[in-house]
Design a protein around this motif. Structure first.
Motif, short mmCIF file in Angstrom:
data_model
loop_
_atom_site.label_atom_id
_atom_site.label_comp_id
_atom_site.label_asym_id
_atom_site.label_seq_id
_atom_site.Cartn_x
_atom_site.Cartn_y
_atom_site.Cartn_z
N TRP A 186 37.22 40.73 37.59
CA TRP A 186 37.45 41.84 38.53
C TRP A 186 36.28 42.00 39.50
O TRP A 186 36.45 42.48 40.61
CB TRP A 186 37.74 43.15 37.78
N GLY A 187 35.08 41.58 39.06
CA GLY A 187 33.92 41.63 39.95
C GLY A 187 34.18 40.79 41.19
O GLY A 187 33.86 41.18 42.32
N GLU A 188 34.82 39.64 40.97
CA GLU A 188 35.14 38.73 42.07
C GLU A 188 36.24 39.33 42.98
O GLU A 188 36.12 39.29 44.20
CB GLU A 188 35.63 37.43 41.47
N ILE A 189 37.27 39.91 42.35
CA ILE A 189 38.37 40.50 43.15
C ILE A 189 37.82 41.59 44.07
O ILE A 189 38.17 41.68 45.24
CB ILE A 189 39.44 41.16 42.22
N PHE A 190 36.93 42.43 43.48
CA PHE A 190 36.44 43.58 44.24
C PHE A 190 35.12 43.27 44.96
O PHE A 190 34.52 44.16 45.56
CB PHE A 190 36.30 44.80 43.32
N GLY A 191 34.68 42.01 44.86
CA GLY A 191 33.49 41.57 45.59
C GLY A 191 32.22 42.27 45.15
O GLY A 191 31.23 42.26 45.89
N ASP A 192 32.22 42.88 43.96
CA ASP A 192 31.07 43.67 43.54
C ASP A 192 31.20 43.95 42.04
O ASP A 192 32.04 44.76 41.62
CB ASP A 192 31.08 44.99 44.35
N PRO B 120 34.20 43.01 31.55
CA PRO B 120 33.53 42.69 32.81
C PRO B 120 32.18 42.07 32.59
O PRO B 120 31.57 42.26 31.54
CB PRO B 120 33.39 44.07 33.48
N LYS B 121 31.74 41.34 33.60
CA LYS B 121 30.43 40.68 33.49
C LYS B 121 29.33 41.71 33.40
O LYS B 121 29.42 42.75 34.02
CB LYS B 121 30.19 39.84 34.74
#
Ligand code: ADP
Ligand code: MG
Length: 276
Positions: free
Chosen positions: A210-216, A275-276
Motif C-alpha cells: 500500500w506504501g507503493e500505491i499511495f506513494g508514501d 505494511p512496511k
C-alpha cells in the motif's frame, strides 16, 4: 362487524400504516385462509412478508439512484465451491451487518476476478435493503472527486457527504497509483470515518504494497493503522471466476498464487500483509 366491514377495516389500517405490499395481497390471503390452504399464522406471516419485501425493493431502488452502486449482486449467486479459500461462515456472518452497527471495517483482499467486488456489492445491497445509507466508489473516482472538491473550495462539504453514509465502499485499491495530494485527501476521509462509520474496501495488493500505491509508506501505515483497528479481513486466494473457462491460463498475480486448501491464515498476523 360483518366480514365485509372487517376486511374494509383491515385494508384501511394497512393503507394508514403505509403497507401497500400487504394491501395488494390481503384479498388473496383471506381467500386462502377461508379455503383452508393457509393457517392463520401462515397468512399473517405472508401479509407481513409482502410488506417487508416491497419495502426492501423500494429501498434498494432508492439506493441504486444515490449510492452509485454499479450493479446488484447478492450472495445467493456466489459460488463458494469455486473459491474454497473463502471462509463462508465469515462472509455469511458479515451479511448480518452487525459490523455496521459497531462501525467496523471489512477489507477484501485477493487477485483479479476472485469475487471481491461481488461480495462488497452484496454487503452494500443487504445494507441498503435494511434502510442503511450506502455509497460506492472506486478509489480512483473517490480521490478524483476529493481533488476536484478541493480545487473548488468544497472539500469540507465533500468530506461531510462521504462521512455520512453508514457504509462507504471503496473498490479497487491498488489498480492505479494515487498522487501525493490524493493520498492526503483519502487519508483525511479515512480519518473522518474512523470509529464513526464502516467502510468496505477491496484490494488486489497486500498491505505491504500500500506504501507503493499511495506513494508514501508513512501515510499508508497511518491509514492502515486506522482501517485495521476494528476490521474484518477476507483474504481470497484463488483463480479468477471470469477466466474459469480457461483453467490452464496463468496470470500475473497480485497477492495470491495457486488456490490453497483450507481456510486462509489469520491475515493480521501474516507478516506478508503488514505494511512496511
Ligand atoms: N465465486 C463466484 N461465484 C459466482 N460469481 C462470481 C464468483 N466470483 C466472481 N464472480 C463473478 O465474476 C465476476 C468478477 O468478480 P469480481 O467480484 O468483479 O472480482 P474482483 O473484484 O475480485 O476482481 C463478477 O461478475 C462476479 O459476479
Ligand atoms: Mg473488483
Amino acid at each position: 362487524m360483518s366480514a365485509r366491514t372487517t376486511v374494509a377495516s383491515i385494508k384501511a389500517h394497512l393503507a394508514d400504516l403505509g403497507m401497500p405490499g400487504s394491501l395488494e395481497v390481503v384479498d388473496s390471503l383471506l381467500e386462502k385462509l377461508d379455503s383452508g390452504v393457509l393457517s392463520p399464522a401462515e397468512a399473517m406471516d405472508q401479509l407481513l412478508a409482502a410488506h417487508t419485501s416491497l419495502r426492501r425493493e423500494r429501498r434498494l431502488v432508492a439506493a441504486m439512484r444515490s449510492s452509485r452502486l454499479p450493479s446488484i449482486k447478492r450472495l445467493d449467486s456466489f459460488d463458494f465451491t469455486f473459491q474454497p479459500s473463502i471462509d463462508r461462515h465469515q462472509v455469511l456472518s458479515l451479511h448480518e451487518l452487525t459490523f455496521i452497527e459497531r462501525k467496523e471495517n471489512v477489507i477484501l483482499l485477493g487477485p483479479a476476478g476472485v469475487g471481491k467486488t461481488h461480495i462488497a456489492i452484496s454487503l452494500a445491497v443487504s445494507a441498503a435493503e435494511r434502510g442503511k445509507r450506502i455509497y460506492f466508489s472506486t478509489l480512483s473516482d473517490l480521490v478524483l472527486s476529493l481533488v476536484e472538491a478541493e480545487k473548488q473550495g468544497r472539500l469540507k462539504e465533500r468530506l461531510t457527504v462521504l462521512r455520512n453514509p453508514s457504509l462507504l465502499i471503496v473498490d479497487e485499491i491498488g489498480y492505479l497509483p494515487v498522487t501525493a495530494g490524493g493520498t492526503n485527501l483519502f487519508f483525511q476521509l479515512v480519518n473522518a470515518r474512523y470509529e464513526r462509520g464502516s467502510m468496505v474496501l477491496t484490494s488486489n495488493k497486500s498491505f505491504k504494497d500500500w506504501g507503493e500505491i499511495f506513494g508514501d509508506s508513512v501515510a499508508a501505515s497511518a491509514m492502515l493503522d486506522r482501517l485495521l483497528h476494528h476490521c474484518h479481513i477476507v483474504n481470497i486466494r484463488g483463480n479468477s471466476y471470469r477466466l474459469r473457462e480457461y483453467p490452464g491460463l496463468s496470470l500475473p498475480q497480485g497477492i495470491a498464487a495457486a488456490p490453497r486448501r483450507g481456510r486462509p491464515r489469520k491475515t493480521l498476523q501474516d507478516p506478508e500483509l503488514l505494511p512496511k
